[in-house]
Design a protein around this motif. Structure first.
Motif, PDB file in Angstrom:
ATOM      1  N   GLY A  64       0.624  -1.102  -0.120  1.00 43.06           N
ATOM      2  CA  GLY A  64       0.064   0.249   0.184  1.00 43.06           C
ATOM      3  C   GLY A  64       0.916   1.361  -0.267  1.00 43.06           C
ATOM      4  O   GLY A  64       0.284   2.299  -0.009  1.00 43.06           O
ATOM      5  N   ASN A  65       2.185   0.965   0.214  1.00 49.29           N
ATOM      6  CA  ASN A  65       2.968   2.273   0.314  1.00 49.29           C
ATOM      7  C   ASN A  65       2.852   3.022  -1.274  1.00 49.29           C
ATOM      8  O   ASN A  65       2.805   2.315  -2.033  1.00 49.29           O
ATOM      9  N   VAL A  66       3.681   4.192  -1.081  1.00 51.93           N
ATOM     10  CA  VAL A  66       3.781   4.988  -2.517  1.00 51.93           C
ATOM     11  C   VAL A  66       4.614   4.314  -3.408  1.00 51.93           C
ATOM     12  O   VAL A  66       4.314   4.657  -4.835  1.00 51.93           O
ATOM     13  N   TYR A  67       5.421   3.429  -3.088  1.00 47.97           N
ATOM     14  CA  TYR A  67       6.440   2.940  -4.195  1.00 47.97           C
ATOM     15  C   TYR A  67       5.783   1.941  -5.019  1.00 47.97           C
ATOM     16  O   TYR A  67       6.000   2.030  -6.232  1.00 47.97           O
ATOM     17  N   TYR A  68       4.845   1.180  -4.135  1.00 45.81           N
ATOM     18  CA  TYR A  68       4.189   0.109  -5.016  1.00 45.81           C
ATOM     19  C   TYR A  68       2.679   0.383  -5.513  1.00 45.81           C
ATOM     20  O   TYR A  68       2.234   0.203  -6.735  1.00 45.81           O
ATOM     21  N   ASN A  69       2.047   1.638  -4.738  1.00 44.88           N
ATOM     22  CA  ASN A  69       0.898   2.173  -5.031  1.00 44.88           C
ATOM     23  C   ASN A  69      -0.243   1.121  -5.692  1.00 44.88           C
ATOM     24  O   ASN A  69      -0.580   1.265  -6.867  1.00 44.88           O
ATOM     25  N   LEU A  70      -0.349  -0.030  -4.907  1.00 39.89           N
ATOM     26  CA  LEU A  70      -1.133  -0.911  -5.377  1.00 39.89           C
ATOM     27  C   LEU A  70      -2.732  -0.313  -5.811  1.00 39.89           C
ATOM     28  O   LEU A  70      -3.073  -0.912  -6.862  1.00 39.89           O
ATOM     29  N   GLU A  71      -3.159   0.650  -5.204  1.00 40.93           N
ATOM     30  CA  GLU A  71      -4.565   0.902  -5.530  1.00 40.93           C
ATOM     31  C   GLU A  71      -4.611   1.758  -6.730  1.00 40.93           C
ATOM     32  O   GLU A  71      -5.589   1.728  -7.591  1.00 40.93           O
ATOM     33  N   GLY A  72      -3.365   2.362  -7.233  1.00 41.51           N
ATOM     34  CA  GLY A  72      -3.193   3.202  -8.115  1.00 41.51           C
ATOM     35  C   GLY A  72      -3.073   1.901  -9.679  1.00 41.51           C
ATOM     36  O   GLY A  72      -3.361   2.317 -10.521  1.00 41.51           O
ATOM     37  N   LEU A  73      -3.036   0.770  -9.242  1.00 40.45           N
ATOM     38  CA  LEU A  73      -3.024  -0.345 -10.235  1.00 40.45           C
ATOM     39  C   LEU A  73      -4.402  -0.751 -10.404  1.00 40.45           C
ATOM     40  O   LEU A  73      -4.597  -1.772 -11.027  1.00 40.45           O
ATOM     41  N   GLY A  74      -5.135  -0.423  -9.630  1.00 48.59           N
ATOM     42  CA  GLY A  74      -6.657  -1.011  -9.721  1.00 48.59           C
ATOM     43  C   GLY A  74      -6.754  -2.192  -9.033  1.00 48.59           C
ATOM     44  O   GLY A  74      -7.739  -3.026  -9.139  1.00 48.59           O
ATOM     45  N   ILE A  75      -5.969  -2.236  -7.747  1.00 49.80           N
ATOM     46  CA  ILE A  75      -6.221  -3.546  -6.771  1.00 49.80           C
ATOM     47  C   ILE A  75      -6.311  -2.936  -5.210  1.00 49.80           C
ATOM     48  O   ILE A  75      -5.728  -2.018  -5.048  1.00 49.80           O
ATOM     49  N   LYS A  76      -7.377  -3.313  -4.842  1.00 49.95           N
ATOM     50  CA  LYS A  76      -7.553  -2.843  -3.420  1.00 49.95           C
ATOM     51  C   LYS A  76      -7.942  -4.093  -2.538  1.00 49.95           C
ATOM     52  O   LYS A  76      -8.673  -5.025  -2.841  1.00 49.95           O
ATOM     53  N   PHE A  77      -7.370  -3.828  -1.544  1.00 48.48           N
ATOM     54  CA  PHE A  77      -7.809  -5.000  -0.248  1.00 48.48           C
ATOM     55  C   PHE A  77      -9.275  -4.469   0.262  1.00 48.48           C
ATOM     56  O   PHE A  77      -9.453  -3.207   0.558  1.00 48.48           O
ATOM     57  N   VAL A  78     -10.232  -5.433   0.476  1.00 48.94           N
ATOM     58  CA  VAL A  78     -11.405  -5.139   0.965  1.00 48.94           C
ATOM     59  C   VAL A  78     -11.742  -5.805   2.259  1.00 48.94           C
ATOM     60  O   VAL A  78     -10.883  -6.872   2.645  1.00 48.94           O
ATOM     61  N   ALA A  79     -12.499  -5.203   3.070  1.00 46.28           N
ATOM     62  CA  ALA A  79     -12.775  -5.755   4.282  1.00 46.28           C
ATOM     63  C   ALA A  79     -13.732  -7.014   4.311  1.00 46.28           C
ATOM     64  O   ALA A  79     -13.701  -7.973   5.284  1.00 46.28           O
ATOM     65  N   SER A  80     -14.851  -6.881   3.576  1.00 48.16           N
ATOM     66  CA  SER A  80     -15.490  -8.186   3.441  1.00 48.16           C
ATOM     67  C   SER A  80     -15.397  -9.184   2.109  1.00 48.16           C
ATOM     68  O   SER A  80     -14.912  -8.646   1.125  1.00 48.16           O
TER      69      SER A  80
END
Lengths: 174, 515
Positions: A64-80
């Motif tokens: 999740g840190n700025v170097y990898y920026n996972l969410e910027g790639l369209g990938i996100k961790f979800v709670a449910s």
């Protein structure tokens, strides 16, 4: 109060690095576009620690840190788990977590991708099998992709996640 | 108070910190516990073993007075299979005694809480993995029945919120049962043990020289501290003289582990108060930090860097220079961020008074380590029981009185700066010599202990090896055992949405606790 904050943000600039090259996936363009094409939306991941030493969690968290920026790639961790496409599992499956893991898996809509992260999730690792540890994830679930390492480095986990998406592409061509 | 005042027959052990050991009768066990509790001593850990001849032994380690440790063994009769409870004197013993019951089937006589702790019903009630008759490899087909008896709170408008073991974020598994009225927490009860992997038994399959690898995987965030604590025990048993340079390199790694974790926590605590900027800034610094770990120590978390006799590799002058340079860079950045945190009224509003543990409560419950220091408990193994090289470093201990999230944040900032100072000193004055003692494993049997201040608190190892170089018993103790129960008190009266923030400000280990 806002000024030092803005100054810090502008000083750091954009630190995000190029994502890993995964064959067939980035060749045709931006990873986000590919994920959109395959999934029809962002890739969502439910992570479950099934008994890990927390080393793998540290490396998954770092995505999740700025170097990898996972969410910027369209990938996100979800709670449910009900919102998730991918189940990402760390640790040997402890007897005490096996039920919670099974319930999480059942709650996920099909089709889903199951990824085992780290040596423990692959075969029990250093903890092996015992009265308390069932060993690798494959003992309880069908695993689509394994990411070895103790723990695998963040970059390697990212590569593995992208490869799993590619695997999905091959398995179910659109 | 001194150990001599206890009038027990004890022997000083040749350890790197002051430790005496003796055998007690049941009566002495009780009277020693009472005298130590009355004189503000602390319980470090309590565990039990079954010797090869079948004898059960319960062992406790007390911190008598600022670093002088007492290790007491109580042999107990197999047919009785019980020992006197000490949890009425040391509340932190409650869960440790319940764990002893689960692993060995011996009872704390007189304890008020006898519910299972590590056993969640996934194996038979009469199966005890640490008993000689079992191999630890037995596989039960028993289906896990979850009928844990939580304490219930009754009254008008009281309801329960059950959370976990699978949480919303990427964190370890544990269950939290809140009893609330409206938003206010009346009571919290934790249930842990989900990551129990049978480590105590697994150690017995390892040779003494290899055991550091398993020790280094008790809690991945504290791998350096665990493996050093383990190696310290083994080096004590084998009377190995570790080269000074190796000890200094271990300290560089240990302080880097502390800084790396504090950076991550400072960001995550900010994030749990809704300040995403903090998370993104600190996680960037942490990533820079881990990348240098990789290039200098060969592993981002420095796993398996510390091994018996020293460390796995030396650091060349270029590596030392990079470490030195990074300390300067990170220091400037953290100063800037500290200024932003301190001046942010919204953030401070969430931090101040949240999850307060007053000093009196901290002392009574045995809160230790970083969280203890934030509640005025001035204890740090690097100061109170300083072994080489800390005996030469004069570590400045950070103590805050607030006991709230703000104080735990402040201690982390203090410790980041102090560790940066220590790392610079260590790399600038690194003694010459070897990074590892080249020696064949000894074949002398014996037992000893190691005690290292990890970033969370003191990590204690008690190791027993036989003359073939095999581990007979290895007990590793995480400070989370002491601190988890304190969170149940810290949240009382706070609102439920403050729990993640309070929990993160302690950031305790599930795996280190569950083993």
């Amino acid at each position: 109060m806002m000024w030092p904050l803005i100054r810090q943000i502008s000083k750091v600039g954009i630190a995000t690095e190029k994502p890993p090259l995964v064959q067939d996936l980035v060749a045709s363009g931006r990873i986000q576009d590919e994920i959109l094409r395959i999934m029809g939306r962002a890739l969502t991941i439910r992570e479950v620690d099934a008994g890990s030493c927390n080393g793998c969690e540290l490396e998954v968290n770092a995505l999740g840190n700025v170097y990898y920026n996972l969410e910027g790639l369209g990938i996100k961790f979800v709670a449910s788990p009900r919102h998730a496409d991918m189940l990402l599992i760390t640790g040997p499956v402890s007897r005490n977590m096996s039920r919670a893991l099974a319930v999480t898996d059942e709650a996920m809509p099909a089709p889903k991708i199951v990824v085992a992260v780290g040596d423990c999730a692959i075969n029990g690792g250093i903890f092996g099998e015992s009265y308390a540890s069932l060993g690798g994830v494959s003992k309880v679930l069908t695993v689509d992709m394994e990411i070895p390492g103790c723990p695998p480095e963040s970059f390697v986990i990212l590569e593995g996640i992208l490869s799993a998406v590619r695997y999905r592409l091959k398995k179910r061509p659109d | 108070m001194n150990i001599a005042d206890l009038e027990l027959s004890v022997t000083a052990m040749p350890t790197r910190f002051p430790l005496s050991r003796g055998t007690a009768t049941a009566g002495e066990w009780e009277s020693a516990a009472l005298a130590i509790a009355e004189n503000h001593g602390r319980l470090v850990t309590i565990w039990a073993s079954q010797k090869r001849n079948g004898q059960f032994v319960v062992s406790a380690v007390y911190d008598i007075e600022n670093g002088e440790l007492l290790w007491l063994d109580l042999p107990i009769l197999k047919k009785e299979a019980k020992y006197p409870d000490i949890s009425s004197l040391f509340p932190a013993a409650t869960r440790m005694q319940r764990a002893i019951k689960d692993l060995l089937g011996i009872d704390a006589d007189g304890a008020s809480d006898k519910r299972p702790w590590l056993s969640h019903g996934a194996w038979p009630e009469d199966y005890f993995p640490l008993r000689n008759e079992n191999t630890g490899k037995e596989k039960s087909s028993q289906v896990q029945v979850d009928d844990y008896q939580f304490v219930t709170v009754a009254g008008e408008g009281v309801h329960e919120i059950a959370v976990g073991p699978v949480h919303a974020g990427i964190i370890e598994p544990g269950h939290f049962r809140f009893s609330v009225v409206g938003e206010k927490t009346l009571r919290l009860e934790e249930r842990l043990g989900y990551t129990h992997k049978g480590v105590d038994r697994a150690f017995q399959d390892f040779s003494a020289v290899e055991g550091y690898r398993l020790a280094g995987r008790m809690s991945g965030d504290s791998t350096v501290a665990y493996s050093w604590s383990y190696c310290m025990s083994l080096e004590n048993i084998w009377k190995w003289r570790v080269p000074t340079r190796a000890l200094w390199l271990r300290a560089v790694a240990l302080e880097r582990e502390r800084v790396g974790n504090h950076l991550g926590d400072l960001g995550a605590i900010g994030n749990d108060a809704g300040f995403a900027f903090g998370l993104s800034q600190f996680m960037r610094l942490r990533e820079d930090w881990l990348r240098l770990n990789k290039s200098v120590f060969g592993h981002r978390l420095m796993m398996d860097y510390v091994l018996p006799g020293g460390v796995v590799g030396d650091i060349d002058p270029e590596g030392l220079l990079q470490i030195r340079k990074q300390c300067d860079e990170i220091e400037i950045e953290v100063h800037t961020l500290q200024g932003i945190y301190d001046d942010h009224s919204g953030l401070q509003d969430r931090f101040l008074t949240a999850g307060t543990v007053p000093k009196e409560l901290a002392v009574r419950l045995g809160l230790i380590g970083l969280a203890g220091r934030a509640s005025g408990v001035a204890h740090d193994v690097r100061v109170n029981a300083a072994a080489e090289p800390y005996s030469e470093l004069a570590v400045n201990i950070s103590v805050r009185e607030g006991g709230d999230v703000a104080a735990r944040v402040d201690v982390r900032f203090d410790e980041v700066f102090e560790s940066l100072r220590l790392i610079r000193y260590l790399v600038e004055n690194l003694p010459s010599g070897s990074n590892r003692k080249e020696a064949a494993p000894r074949n002398s049997s014996g037992s000893s202990a190691g005690w290292i201040e990890g970033w969370r608190g003191g990590i204690f190892t008690a190791l027993d090896v036989d003359s073939t170089g095999q581990i007979l018993r290895c007990h590793v103790h995480d400070p989370s055992w002491q601190n988890w129960p304190v969170i149940e008190h810290a949240v009382i009266g706070d609102i439920v949405p403050d729990f993640p923030l309070i929990n993160k400000s302690f950031n305790l280990s599930y795996s280190g606790h569950d083993r």
